[in-house]
Design a protein around this motif. Sequence first.
Motif, mmCIF file in Angstrom:
data_model
loop_
_atom_site.group_PDB
_atom_site.id
_atom_site.type_symbol
_atom_site.label_atom_id
_atom_site.label_comp_id
_atom_site.label_asym_id
_atom_site.label_seq_id
_atom_site.Cartn_x
_atom_site.Cartn_y
_atom_site.Cartn_z
ATOM 1 N N SER A 109 0.836 -1.204 0.000
ATOM 2 C CA SER A 109 0.000 0.000 0.000
ATOM 3 C C SER A 109 0.869 1.252 0.000
ATOM 4 C CB SER A 109 -0.864 0.009 1.263
ATOM 5 O OG SER A 109 -0.041 0.210 2.409
ATOM 6 N N LYS A 110 0.212 2.391 -0.048
ATOM 7 C CA LYS A 110 0.927 3.634 0.198
ATOM 8 C C LYS A 110 1.456 3.614 1.642
ATOM 9 C CE LYS A 110 -1.340 6.757 -3.078
ATOM 10 N NZ LYS A 110 -2.094 8.030 -3.236
ATOM 11 N N ARG A 111 2.566 4.262 1.850
ATOM 12 C CA ARG A 111 3.198 4.287 3.173
ATOM 13 C C ARG A 111 2.525 5.323 4.068
ATOM 14 N NH1 ARG A 111 8.534 5.179 -0.335
ATOM 15 N NH2 ARG A 111 8.980 3.020 -0.943
ATOM 16 N N TRP A 112 2.680 5.122 5.372
ATOM 17 C CA TRP A 112 2.210 6.103 6.340
ATOM 18 C C TRP A 112 3.283 6.286 7.409
ATOM 19 C CZ3 TRP A 112 0.270 1.139 5.967
ATOM 20 C CH2 TRP A 112 0.445 0.316 7.071
ATOM 21 N N THR A 113 3.227 7.408 8.099
ATOM 22 C CA THR A 113 4.147 7.651 9.210
ATOM 23 C C THR A 113 3.710 6.792 10.386
ATOM 24 O OG1 THR A 113 4.490 9.947 8.504
ATOM 25 C CG2 THR A 113 5.156 9.370 10.750
ATOM 26 N N ALA A 114 4.579 5.879 10.803
ATOM 27 C CA ALA A 114 4.251 4.992 11.915
ATOM 28 C C ALA A 114 4.821 5.504 13.228
ATOM 29 C CB ALA A 114 4.771 3.587 11.638
ATOM 30 N N GLY A 115 5.914 6.243 13.163
ATOM 31 C CA GLY A 115 6.523 6.759 14.378
ATOM 32 C C GLY A 115 7.478 7.886 14.065
ATOM 33 N N VAL A 116 7.301 9.023 14.724
ATOM 34 C CA VAL A 116 8.182 10.177 14.501
ATOM 35 C C VAL A 116 9.460 9.983 15.321
ATOM 36 C CG1 VAL A 116 8.433 12.667 14.779
ATOM 37 C CG2 VAL A 116 6.241 11.707 14.041
ATOM 38 N N GLY A 117 10.597 10.047 14.645
ATOM 39 C CA GLY A 117 11.878 9.879 15.322
ATOM 40 C C GLY A 117 12.218 8.448 15.674
ATOM 41 N N ALA A 118 11.465 7.497 15.134
ATOM 42 C CA ALA A 118 11.641 6.080 15.487
ATOM 43 C C ALA A 118 12.333 5.291 14.388
ATOM 44 C CB ALA A 118 10.295 5.458 15.801
ATOM 45 N N GLY A 119 13.030 5.953 13.479
ATOM 46 C CA GLY A 119 13.580 5.281 12.305
ATOM 47 C C GLY A 119 14.716 4.327 12.583
ATOM 48 N N HIS A 120 14.916 3.439 11.625
ATOM 49 C CA HIS A 120 15.909 2.353 11.621
ATOM 50 C C HIS A 120 15.679 1.441 12.801
ATOM 51 C CE1 HIS A 120 19.318 0.063 10.458
ATOM 52 N NE2 HIS A 120 19.706 0.947 9.565
ATOM 53 N N ASN A 121 14.596 0.681 12.707
ATOM 54 C CA ASN A 121 14.175 -0.149 13.821
ATOM 55 C C ASN A 121 13.649 -1.480 13.332
ATOM 56 O OD1 ASN A 121 11.847 0.693 12.601
ATOM 57 N ND2 ASN A 121 10.970 1.692 14.385
ATOM 58 N N ASN A 122 13.112 -2.252 14.236
ATOM 59 C CA ASN A 122 12.427 -3.489 13.874
ATOM 60 C C ASN A 122 11.167 -3.617 14.713
ATOM 61 O OD1 ASN A 122 14.317 -4.315 16.184
ATOM 62 N ND2 ASN A 122 13.038 -6.138 16.017
ATOM 63 N N LEU A 123 10.201 -4.345 14.189
ATOM 64 C CA LEU A 123 8.980 -4.683 14.911
ATOM 65 C C LEU A 123 9.142 -6.069 15.528
ATOM 66 C CD1 LEU A 123 6.480 -3.621 12.116
ATOM 67 C CD2 LEU A 123 6.649 -2.499 14.341
ATOM 68 N N PHE A 124 8.570 -6.270 16.714
ATOM 69 C CA PHE A 124 8.581 -7.594 17.318
ATOM 70 C C PHE A 124 7.400 -7.719 18.261
ATOM 71 C CE2 PHE A 124 10.817 -5.007 20.389
ATOM 72 C CZ PHE A 124 10.515 -5.552 21.630
ATOM 73 N N VAL A 125 7.086 -8.968 18.613
ATOM 74 C CA VAL A 125 5.983 -9.264 19.528
ATOM 75 C C VAL A 125 6.563 -9.900 20.774
ATOM 76 C CG1 VAL A 125 3.859 -10.587 19.848
ATOM 77 C CG2 VAL A 125 4.366 -9.551 17.628
ATOM 78 N N ASP A 126 6.162 -9.405 21.944
ATOM 79 C CA ASP A 126 6.702 -9.942 23.191
ATOM 80 C C ASP A 126 5.964 -11.217 23.606
ATOM 81 O OD1 ASP A 126 4.337 -9.217 24.503
ATOM 82 O OD2 ASP A 126 5.204 -7.456 25.472
ATOM 83 N N ALA A 127 6.356 -11.778 24.732
ATOM 84 C CA ALA A 127 5.797 -13.052 25.183
ATOM 85 C C ALA A 127 4.328 -12.949 25.566
ATOM 86 C CB ALA A 127 6.606 -13.583 26.360
ATOM 87 N N ASP A 128 3.821 -11.732 25.767
ATOM 88 C CA ASP A 128 2.410 -11.537 26.097
ATOM 89 C C ASP A 128 1.572 -11.156 24.887
ATOM 90 O OD1 ASP A 128 2.810 -12.010 28.869
ATOM 91 O OD2 ASP A 128 3.607 -9.982 29.090
ATOM 92 N N GLY A 129 2.172 -11.160 23.702
ATOM 93 C CA GLY A 129 1.439 -10.818 22.493
ATOM 94 C C GLY A 129 1.394 -9.341 22.188
ATOM 95 N N GLN A 130 2.128 -8.531 22.937
ATOM 96 C CA GLN A 130 2.145 -7.081 22.702
ATOM 97 C C GLN A 130 3.129 -6.740 21.592
ATOM 98 O OE1 GLN A 130 0.513 -4.220 23.882
ATOM 99 N NE2 GLN A 130 1.772 -3.252 22.299
ATOM 100 N N LEU A 131 2.702 -5.883 20.698
ATOM 101 C CA LEU A 131 3.524 -5.463 19.572
ATOM 102 C C LEU A 131 4.390 -4.266 19.969
ATOM 103 C CD1 LEU A 131 3.943 -6.006 16.479
ATOM 104 C CD2 LEU A 131 2.141 -4.319 16.071
ATOM 105 N N TRP A 132 5.683 -4.342 19.619
ATOM 106 C CA TRP A 132 6.649 -3.299 19.947
ATOM 107 C C TRP A 132 7.485 -2.964 18.716
ATOM 108 C CZ3 TRP A 132 7.236 -1.311 24.999
ATOM 109 C CH2 TRP A 132 6.564 -2.007 26.005
ATOM 110 N N ALA A 133 8.167 -1.832 18.796
ATOM 111 C CA ALA A 133 9.221 -1.491 17.837
ATOM 112 C C ALA A 133 10.391 -0.928 18.628
ATOM 113 C CB ALA A 133 8.736 -0.471 16.814
ATOM 114 N N THR A 134 11.541 -0.937 18.018
ATOM 115 C CA THR A 134 12.722 -0.348 18.647
ATOM 116 C C THR A 134 12.935 1.068 18.127
ATOM 117 O OG1 THR A 134 14.142 -1.285 16.930
ATOM 118 C CG2 THR A 134 13.837 -2.584 18.938
ATOM 119 N N PHE A 135 13.833 1.801 18.776
ATOM 120 C CA PHE A 135 14.251 3.122 18.299
ATOM 121 C C PHE A 135 15.625 3.420 18.873
ATOM 122 C CE2 PHE A 135 11.951 4.031 22.259
ATOM 123 C CZ PHE A 135 12.819 4.890 22.924
ATOM 124 N N PHE A 136 16.300 4.453 18.318
ATOM 125 C CA PHE A 136 17.582 4.831 18.913
ATOM 126 C C PHE A 136 17.805 6.336 18.980
ATOM 127 C CE2 PHE A 136 18.761 4.837 14.449
ATOM 128 C CZ PHE A 136 19.780 5.779 14.333
#
Length: 435
Positions: free
Chosen positions: A366-393
């Motif tokens: 699809s067309k892209r959207w802004t998912a996070g301001v200042g959160a670039g160069h990261n990865n998405l992952f799901v924790d042991a409780d099923g919660q979705l997270w991303a990293t940032f630096f």
Amino acid sequence: MPGSHLNRRSLLLGTAGTLGLATVLPTATWANGLSPQQEYPPNWPGMKPYGTADTRKDLWLRDDNSRVLELELRPRDEELGRVWVRDTYVNCFVVDGKPLYVATGTTRAPGLKGPAPWNDGIFVWVAESLDGPWELVDTTVVRPGAEKGKVWSPEFAGENEPGRTVVAPWQEYWRDEEYGKRGNVWAPEVHYFRGSWYIVACMGDHSRKVGSFMLKSEGGLEGPYRVVEGNLDKPFGDRAPGGPEWIDPEVYYHIDGGLYAEGDKAWLVLHNHLYAEFRDDMEDIVQRTNLPKFEQAPYSPEPYLEGAHVLKHEGKYYLMHAAWNRTSENPDGSTRYAYNAPENGSERYQYDAIIAVADKFEGPYSKRWTAGVGAGHNNLFVDADGQLWATFFRNPVAGYWADPSRKEHAAVAGVVRMEWTGPEGNRIYVKRKNG
């Protein structure tokens, strides 16, 4: 081990659907009733024209949706009081029936201000939960004399032996008159696939050859690691256009390599919108040259994008990139925020995470959207409780986090809660205040 990665939520949740991800939310909480799905947060309308960046404060990294991980300090970190890291990577895997969290990223050598013109390898931290404690993986058995937590480095070239290459010749340190010691490893990712540990990373701009490679462990997460067959003489793929002007184009390949796995198959995901399937033995990619491209909806003009990453979530594929949100002046004097190529008068403002979604791994997306301001160069992952997270630096190179008043809070190992907008919306954003 098929299905050992927690990103495939069916392992943990079965048919529990949106447990841990959906937010029960009255529509009235959201202005203008944007979502017909009262149990999910809404999609926001796309910014116009396409390529405009969404800078609303709800998409920023905040104290209520993000945190900086307290990684175990090494002797080099004591003066700063925390670990200096770029390209933060965190993931959660099931190992021996238990969740294991891993963290890594681009680090700098003692005495240097950044990860160039050389750095001294890849460090890995582990924890039983995101709350920690985050400890350096115990490498003392593998290399009793090396710094704890360092799983691979160009300095390990002396361990090479016939039939086993720990450091390929093009990855070794070298020297020249202009920079002195050169050679750096950037943007590592750790993966657990079919019962083995892999690291995908890239040799940085000061290396003999610049590009992505993969290591395979001959033991556990701590190693020892060796270079796979496909990277003994060069990085993955063809030589790439678009490297820095001062780099010989003959040595510049595709950077920011990552791994996407589904079932018993795995794919390499590369900068410049490329992907390639790995061989069954994981020693090389099936198609070594002229790699296929993801089918995307590019901006016009398409800017330089980094940190390509794919996550399959709730049956959809999410392709994430990092893009500089640049500011310029609109005709009416207001500020324009957009993901565009450098223009006269434009300045780098924030290093954002942008996402697109597709029904198939290769697209069309699809067309892209802004998912996070200042959160670039990261990865998405799901924790042991099923919660979705991303990293940032918090990129300290330019823009918001390069401001002298914020430098001490940049280059960190951070994670931010993400929210999914449901089976009709099919978007992922950082956790918004109203979400």
